[in-house]
Write a protein that holds these residues in place. Sequence first.
Motif, PDB file in Angstrom:
ATOM      1  N   LEU A  37      51.891 -13.458  54.107  1.00  0.00           N
ATOM      2  CA  LEU A  37      52.382 -14.928  54.588  1.00  0.00           C
ATOM      3  C   LEU A  37      52.061 -15.066  56.579  1.00  0.00           C
ATOM      4  O   LEU A  37      51.690 -15.878  56.415  1.00  0.00           O
ATOM      5  CB  LEU A  37      53.508 -15.222  54.137  1.00  0.00           C
ATOM      6  N   TYR A  38      53.295 -13.857  56.901  1.00  0.00           N
ATOM      7  CA  TYR A  38      53.752 -14.199  58.662  1.00  0.00           C
ATOM      8  C   TYR A  38      51.918 -13.968  58.934  1.00  0.00           C
ATOM      9  O   TYR A  38      51.252 -14.753  59.861  1.00  0.00           O
ATOM     10  CB  TYR A  38      54.449 -13.106  58.947  1.00  0.00           C
ATOM     11  N   GLU A  39      51.318 -12.737  58.328  1.00  0.00           N
ATOM     12  CA  GLU A  39      49.810 -12.918  59.522  1.00  0.00           C
ATOM     13  C   GLU A  39      48.558 -14.268  58.959  1.00  0.00           C
ATOM     14  O   GLU A  39      48.402 -14.618  59.798  1.00  0.00           O
ATOM     15  CB  GLU A  39      48.603 -12.106  58.538  1.00  0.00           C
ATOM     16  N   LYS A  40      48.890 -14.759  57.569  1.00  0.00           N
ATOM     17  CA  LYS A  40      48.170 -16.156  58.084  1.00  0.00           C
ATOM     18  C   LYS A  40      49.051 -17.510  58.499  1.00  0.00           C
ATOM     19  O   LYS A  40      48.290 -18.289  58.617  1.00  0.00           O
ATOM     20  CB  LYS A  40      48.559 -16.434  56.132  1.00  0.00           C
ATOM     21  N   THR A  41      50.389 -17.104  58.372  1.00  0.00           N
ATOM     22  CA  THR A  41      51.149 -18.359  58.702  1.00  0.00           C
ATOM     23  C   THR A  41      51.391 -18.201  60.409  1.00  0.00           C
ATOM     24  O   THR A  41      52.155 -19.613  60.919  1.00  0.00           O
ATOM     25  CB  THR A  41      52.082 -18.614  57.997  1.00  0.00           C
ATOM     26  N   GLY A  42      51.634 -17.350  60.413  1.00  0.00           N
ATOM     27  CA  GLY A  42      52.131 -16.570  61.492  1.00  0.00           C
ATOM     28  C   GLY A  42      54.265 -17.294  62.230  1.00  0.00           C
ATOM     29  O   GLY A  42      54.290 -17.669  63.140  1.00  0.00           O
ATOM     30  N   SER A  48      60.922 -16.247  55.469  1.00  0.00           N
ATOM     31  CA  SER A  48      62.431 -16.774  54.959  1.00  0.00           C
ATOM     32  C   SER A  48      62.266 -17.259  53.823  1.00  0.00           C
ATOM     33  O   SER A  48      63.173 -16.714  52.938  1.00  0.00           O
ATOM     34  CB  SER A  48      63.025 -16.676  56.048  1.00  0.00           C
ATOM     35  N   THR A  49      61.434 -18.580  53.815  1.00  0.00           N
ATOM     36  CA  THR A  49      61.759 -18.798  52.552  1.00  0.00           C
ATOM     37  C   THR A  49      61.263 -17.734  50.680  1.00  0.00           C
ATOM     38  O   THR A  49      61.456 -18.439  49.761  1.00  0.00           O
ATOM     39  CB  THR A  49      60.212 -20.150  52.325  1.00  0.00           C
ATOM     40  N   LEU A  50      60.022 -17.131  51.363  1.00  0.00           N
ATOM     41  CA  LEU A  50      60.212 -16.266  50.366  1.00  0.00           C
ATOM     42  C   LEU A  50      61.233 -15.691  49.976  1.00  0.00           C
ATOM     43  O   LEU A  50      61.766 -15.670  48.364  1.00  0.00           O
ATOM     44  CB  LEU A  50      59.503 -15.321  50.481  1.00  0.00           C
ATOM     45  N   THR A  51      62.349 -15.269  51.222  1.00  0.00           N
ATOM     46  CA  THR A  51      63.585 -14.340  49.997  1.00  0.00           C
ATOM     47  C   THR A  51      64.470 -16.086  49.729  1.00  0.00           C
ATOM     48  O   THR A  51      65.139 -15.716  48.545  1.00  0.00           O
ATOM     49  CB  THR A  51      64.733 -13.749  51.233  1.00  0.00           C
TER      50      THR A  51
END
Length: 427
Positions: A37-42, A48-51
């Motif tokens: 997800l971080y690769e896709k959005t940066g 953190s919303t995943l958590t």
Amino acid sequence: MNNKKEYVLRDFYVLWSTQSLSQLGSSITAFALTLWLYEKTGSALSTSTLTICSYAPYVIMSIFAGALTDRFDKKRTMLVCDTMAAVSTLVVFLLYRTGTLVIWHLYAVNMLSGLMNTVQQPASEVTMTLIVPKDQYQKVSGLQSLSRSVISILNPLIAAALYSFAGLELVIAVDLISFLVAFIALAAFIKAPKTAKAEEESTLKLAREGLKFLKETPLVFTLILFMSGVNFVASAFDAALPGYVIPNPKGGTNVLGIVTSASGAAMIIGSLIVSILPKPRDRVKVVYLTMLISLSTENFLLAFAREPFIWCIGQIIGWILVPIMSANLDVILRNSIPVDLQGRVYACRNTFQFFTIPIGLFWGGFMVDKVCEPFMKTHESSYVLTFLFGSGKGSGAALMMLILGVVGSILCIAMGSRLKKYHYIED
């Protein structure tokens, strides 16, 4: 006699080892999805919303989930919840393979997984109570803390290695294999004694019974409230730590990883220690004294230290006593709560004890960014403040560590004084 005890504990060892393997698989997937997800959005907010999506159902629905747990067969409940979580992981795998995986899919899947964990966790707690002799509770709790510590250290390392080697597909495949091992072990080899089922009453009424038990058992409720305060301070510390370590001239992201790993290593040592410790004279006193040492020493050390080695020492002191606290708290709860009520009471415990974690995370980040860092910048000419907390970015986080040390110490002293009024008697 020892052989008999080991035979009785066989079911625990099978359940503990296979469920720990499955939890490791789930943690690996969760970490890898964060990387994807971080690769896709940066965006750190997106990750953190995943958590948040997985945690929100746990806090909001726990009271009602415990009532459901007490109504149904514990083993069957665990099997159903684990299966639903595995199916959601499989859905992610299929979406990824077909190139249709988007962000909201992950949020939805995490919410479902969080909901399943909300029901599965109290069922697992009760099952452990049923298959473990009372005189083995402390040892068992130490082993559970050990597995959680090992998972916290290994899952980012394994996830990063698998993800970089073969992408999300291999990560999810490993997760599903670990699920199958745990599912087969639970279904075929674990014989959990039956408990009296809750009467066919409304879930809301059953949830109220859990709340009523806490109201009528002040020692248990006070311990839960104490731990909610500890979680508040600890989560605020977690929010402040990156802002403290990364900007420091001797810090950085790699150092942050080392400092964080020190806490996991400390918990492994603490878990091994508690598994061989004799029964203490006063378990309640152990709970609040260990937390007083942890919350005060760690935060004060980090507030005034500027060396990574000292930061690691602080983490070790802060976390090595956590398994000892956890084991004694676990024994108190298992001995104090009737087994037929444990599902709903543990679920109520989850809500009261863990609702402060997201609040603490927000408060810690807010205080560092909006209060402490601006304060230190405004007073950067003060010799006393710069001598104590340093200068530049990160000095505000150091000030926040001092605040957390003071808050944590006051909390433990005040709640310890209150807990002294109650008497815990163990058979």
